[in-house]
Design an enzyme around this catalytic site. Structure first.
Site, mmCIF file in Angstrom:
data_model
loop_
_atom_site.group_PDB
_atom_site.id
_atom_site.type_symbol
_atom_site.label_atom_id
_atom_site.label_comp_id
_atom_site.label_asym_id
_atom_site.label_seq_id
_atom_site.Cartn_x
_atom_site.Cartn_y
_atom_site.Cartn_z
ATOM 1 N N GLU A 1 31.683 40.008 48.497
ATOM 2 C CA GLU A 1 33.018 40.390 48.967
ATOM 3 C C GLU A 1 33.086 40.561 50.483
ATOM 4 O O GLU A 1 34.099 40.239 51.093
ATOM 5 C CB GLU A 1 33.465 41.693 48.289
ATOM 6 N N HIS B 1 36.911 48.653 36.316
ATOM 7 C CA HIS B 1 37.877 47.586 36.103
ATOM 8 C C HIS B 1 39.283 48.158 36.014
ATOM 9 O O HIS B 1 40.165 47.552 35.416
ATOM 10 C CB HIS B 1 37.541 46.788 34.825
#
Lengths: 463, 377
Positions: free
Chosen positions: B111, B181
């Site tokens: 990322e 999540h």
């Protein structure tokens, strides 16, 4: 001088883009006559492994059939670990020895004498600037300064081998690259003193230079952040179809950051024409390279990413020049990254906030001072009748007076208008910042005696 | 071993379990509630001047936005983990085929690299649309976003900027996402001057706001409530259109209580509006903030000055959540108009739990209770 990043506003930022150019477009780059051997990674690994495993050899074939390796891999029945020091250390490419002698005449770069002299003069100018600004900081006139002692050849040699339109990302110790490209002493002074003529509007600490005119992106303090950015910029450069590369400078310490790993991997997997230039100067503040990494420097990591690499004597301006020129050709012709590890030494302290006598001996520093890039090139020039002690004295005086002239201009120059505190956070000032700006104005007007208002340009005089 | 050999050769050891075994496990117990089905999305109608529409869910509308962006802007590219095959949430389906692998491509799993790479592309004038697979995984990119993207224009005196960068990430509760999540990280980014943070409540909003972010000349973070990817369906304009940033929208007009939320929570508060009207006779004004930073305080202040009561709700934890910023501004600007202290209904100050999600969420019952508190103060 051709510039990719034009100076005009708005649409200019998108000037880079030549729409619709194909990746396959033929690029003509002048061949270098030097025969440097880069540690090229073998083609089986540099070829992009497709997203689907295309090597559909049958399982009857007794070869490894894993998507994770290339097609050249074989099985072994020997329980042998690949020890890190099995292969010899990557050699250091050089052109001139410590006595200024060219060792292999075929490696002498095809540089006109006046260019070599210009390199030397700029190295001396940088050195002079550093010495004066160090004192300026000690006097309390600027808050902070970082010298470039010992790395002048790494700067000039690499900068001279690039095209002025190549975009550069840097760390903080690349002032020589700026000087080479035409950044003026006034530009540097204005930035260091945060005057209203600083293109950055006084927002950054000293030595964080940047310039659209010379295609060097403004530098920032966090280490290695520029590395993956350079990969993205190089990708954009490739998409534009222009036969140019992006160069990214960073140090031995910065190469430990996660961003360095990210940058290497992205540049390799996405075929970015990116020239990584690592200034391995032996120290990251007080941390010697023996505490920074265990492997063979930074060059040894390149193979792991599928990147070609070369290690050079960073104090040999010709070696740096040759390597950069050759690396640049590879980057552009083959649309892939190349890593140059320039071995050098940080002769000065890390910065004016550092006292390196607390972690290294003066004998060590002295040794490297004696064999500094400037001394090395000086020896070569004198040996070849291009320079002499008189010219040296004259030029040093000239350099000093030039620096002092810029200093005197900048030291009392007004700072930017106070309203520049609030602008450029976004492209347009949002409502909440307008309210805050008004609130600050009101406060400063009431308490003006408590603030150094007189040092700042009045609002109506601001351009 | 011979038995093993037979099983291996026949492939039985790697096949899914057979029907006989399945019947021993039994069928789904009635008590298992599928949390996703508890959400009911109320479709909206697009303004008619946005032209022809077609039925799309949230991921299709986002796909449509990116399709428009790549069709109209030759410098636009999309990149991130797994975007080439269509993305783990199908947001980029078909785009690599349509625009080529140079414009829609996978990056390595990194990322901080995605963010840095995107910044570098944007600095060069290319429109960079980066995808972070889950907002929960955006933190390695935090340094690049906070120290670089947000400050690029300011620190260089407007010499350089990365305004062409947009980063998209799925966010929010999905019923079973747990710690990693389900997160809503908008508050972290709201605290960084120089970036924009935008969260849509449905497909029409998503397409218009995403296109606005892509075209906006500031680095934007676009958080997509993942539970709405399939659950939210409406008729979305097929063409190129934008919706304004830093513009909150009054979704339901009312006069007694102002409610502010974003993303999925707007749907939850729609139901609370109905409950408040039916059970309490209370008329609620529901505002979708849409842009978290810079936020449209004017619309909220105007509403609270009218109603005198404010409820802010978000899934992110209470302390330091963006409701705190709204509450603080409102108490400063609407002090004399307030009939009650500002109510915040948020996730608790815990990591987002797995099995305890129904208790953690700022659901309609907790919000309804807060409305009662506001009315009865």
């Amino acid at each position: 001088m051709q510039t990719i990043l034009s100076t005009s506003m708005a649409g200019a930022r998108r000037m880079l883009w030549a729409v619709g150019k194909s990746l396959q477009e033929a690029v003509s780059v002048k061949e270098s006559s030097t025969h440097l051997s880069f540690m090229q990674t073998s083609s089986g690994f540099t070829k992009r492994l497709g997203s689907t495993y295309t090597n559909a050899a049958s399982f009857a074939d007794d070869r490894p059939q894993f998507p994770g390796t290339g097609s050249k891999v074989r099985f072994t029945e020997k329980l042998d670990f690949l020890l890190p020091d099995t292969s010899p250390a990557i050699p250091v490419y050089r052109v001139i020895d410590r006595q200024g002698e060219v060792l292999d005449p075929t490696q002498k770069p095809e540089l006109p004498e006046d260019v070599i002299l210009d390199m030397y003069r700029k190295m001396v100018l940088l050195n002079t600037f550093d010495a004066i600004m160090l004192n300026v900081q000690r006097q309390g006139r600027i808050s902070f300064y970082m010298t470039n002692y010992g790395e002048e050849a790494a700067h000039m040699g690499s900068a001279a081998a690039l095209d002025p339109a190549d975009v550069i990302f840097g760390q903080y110790r690349e002032a020589g690259v700026f000087l080479w490209r035409g950044f003026t002493l006034d530009d540097m002074m204005n930035q260091c003193f945060s005057t209203h003529q600083d293109v950055h509007k006084g927002r950054m600490v000293p030595i964080n230079y940047g310039s659209r005119d010379i295609n060097f992106v403004t530098m920032s303090s966090p280490l290695a952040t520029q590395i993956p950015q350079a990969a993205g910029a190089a990708y954009a450069m490739r998409m534009s179809g222009k036969p140019l590369c992006v160069t990214c400078y960073f140090g031995d310490g910065a190469s430990s950051e996660g961003d360095a790993h990210a940058g290497f991997n992205f540049a390799a997997t996405l075929d970015c024409p990116l020239l990584f230039f690592c200034r391995n100067n032996g120290y990251a503040i007080s941390t010697p390279t023996s505490e920074q990494y265990r492997g063979d420097g930074i060059a040894s990591r390149a193979a792991g990413y599928g990147i070609s690499t070369i290690r050079v004597d960073g104090n040999d301006v010709f070696a740096v020049y040759n390597a950069t020129k050759a690396a640049r050709e590879i980057c552009i012709k083959e649309s892939k990254p190349v890593l140059i590890e320039a071995m050098t030494y940080r002769i000065g302290d890390h910065s004016t906030s550092d006292d390196s006598t607390t972690y290294r001996t003066s004998e060590e520093v002295h040794q490297f001072q004696q064999d500094s890039p400037i001394t090395r090139l000086n020896t070569y020039l004198v040996k070849n009748g291009l320079w002499d002690p008189d010219k040296e004295t004259t030029y040093r005086e000239e350099a000093k007076s030039k620096v002092l002239e810029a200093f005197h201009g900048a030291k009392d120059r007004k700072k930017p208008p106070i309203s520049d505190l609030m602008t450029d956070v976004y492209d347009r000032m949002p409502a909440h910042l307008e309210r805050q700006a008004a609130s600050m104005r009101r406060h400063v007007n009431i308490y003006s005696e408590q603030y150094p208002v007189q040092d700042f340009l009045e609002e109506d005089k601001a351009v | 071993m011979a038995v093993c050999g037979a099983l291996v050769r026949s492939g039985r050891l790697s096949r899914p379990i057979c029907g006989r075994t399945l019947s021993l496990i039994g069928s789904r117990p009635a008590s298992v509630k599928r949390m996703a089905s508890a959400l009911s999305y109320v479709p909206e109608t697009a303004p008619s001047d946005f032209g022809e529409t077609t039925k799309m869910n949230l991921f299709q509308s986002i796909n449509s936005a990116m399709d428009v962006a790549l069709a109209t802007d030759p410098t636009a590219v999309i990149f991130g983990e797994d975007v080439a095959f269509g993305g783990v949430f199908r947001c980029t389906v078909g785009l690599a085929d349509k625009y080529g692998k140079d414009r829609v491509f996978n990056t390595p799993l990194c990322e901080q690299g995605i963010a840095g790479f995107g910044i570098g592309m944007a600095v060069m004038g290319a429109t960079a649309i980066a995808e972070i697979q889950f907002a929960d995984y955006i933190y390695p990119a935090f340094d690049q976003i906070v120290n670089e993207a947000a400050k690029y224009r300011y620190r260089s005196g407007n010499l350089f900027d990365c305004g062409r960068l947009t980063m998209r990430a799925p966010c929010g509760a999905v019923g079973h996402g747990a710690l990693y999540h389900s997160q809503s990280p908008e508050a972290f980014f709201a605290h960084v001057p120089g970036i924009k943070v935008v969260i849509p409540r449905g497909p029409i909003q998503a397409k218009g706001l995403l296109l606005a972010c892509i075209k906006d000349d500031n680095p934007c973070i676009f958080l997509e409530p993942k539970i709405l990817y399939r659950a939210a369906v409406e008729h979305v304009p097929v063409g190129d259109f934008t919706l304004p940033l830093t513009s909150a929208e009054v979704v339901v007009e009312g006069k007694d209580v102002t409610m502010v939320a974003w993303g999925t929570q707007v749907q939850v508060l729609r139901e609370v509006c109905n409950m408040a009207q039916e059970k309490l006779g209370v008329s609620c004004e529901l505002i979708d903030l849409r842009t978290i930073m810079p936020w449209d305080s004017e619309t909220v202040i105007k509403s609270v000055n009218k109603t005198g009561r404010l409820l802010v709700a978000h899934e992110a934890p209470l302390t330091g959540g963006f409701a705190a910023e709204i509450a603080s501004t409102v108490q400063g600007e609407c002090f004399l108009h307030l009939e009650a202290p500002v109510e915040r209904v948020c996730g608790y100050d815990t990591p987002f739990p797995h099995i305890f999600e129904p208790f953690y969420m700022p659901d309609k019952w907790r919000c309804f209770e807060a409305v009662k508190k506001l009315i009865n103060y």
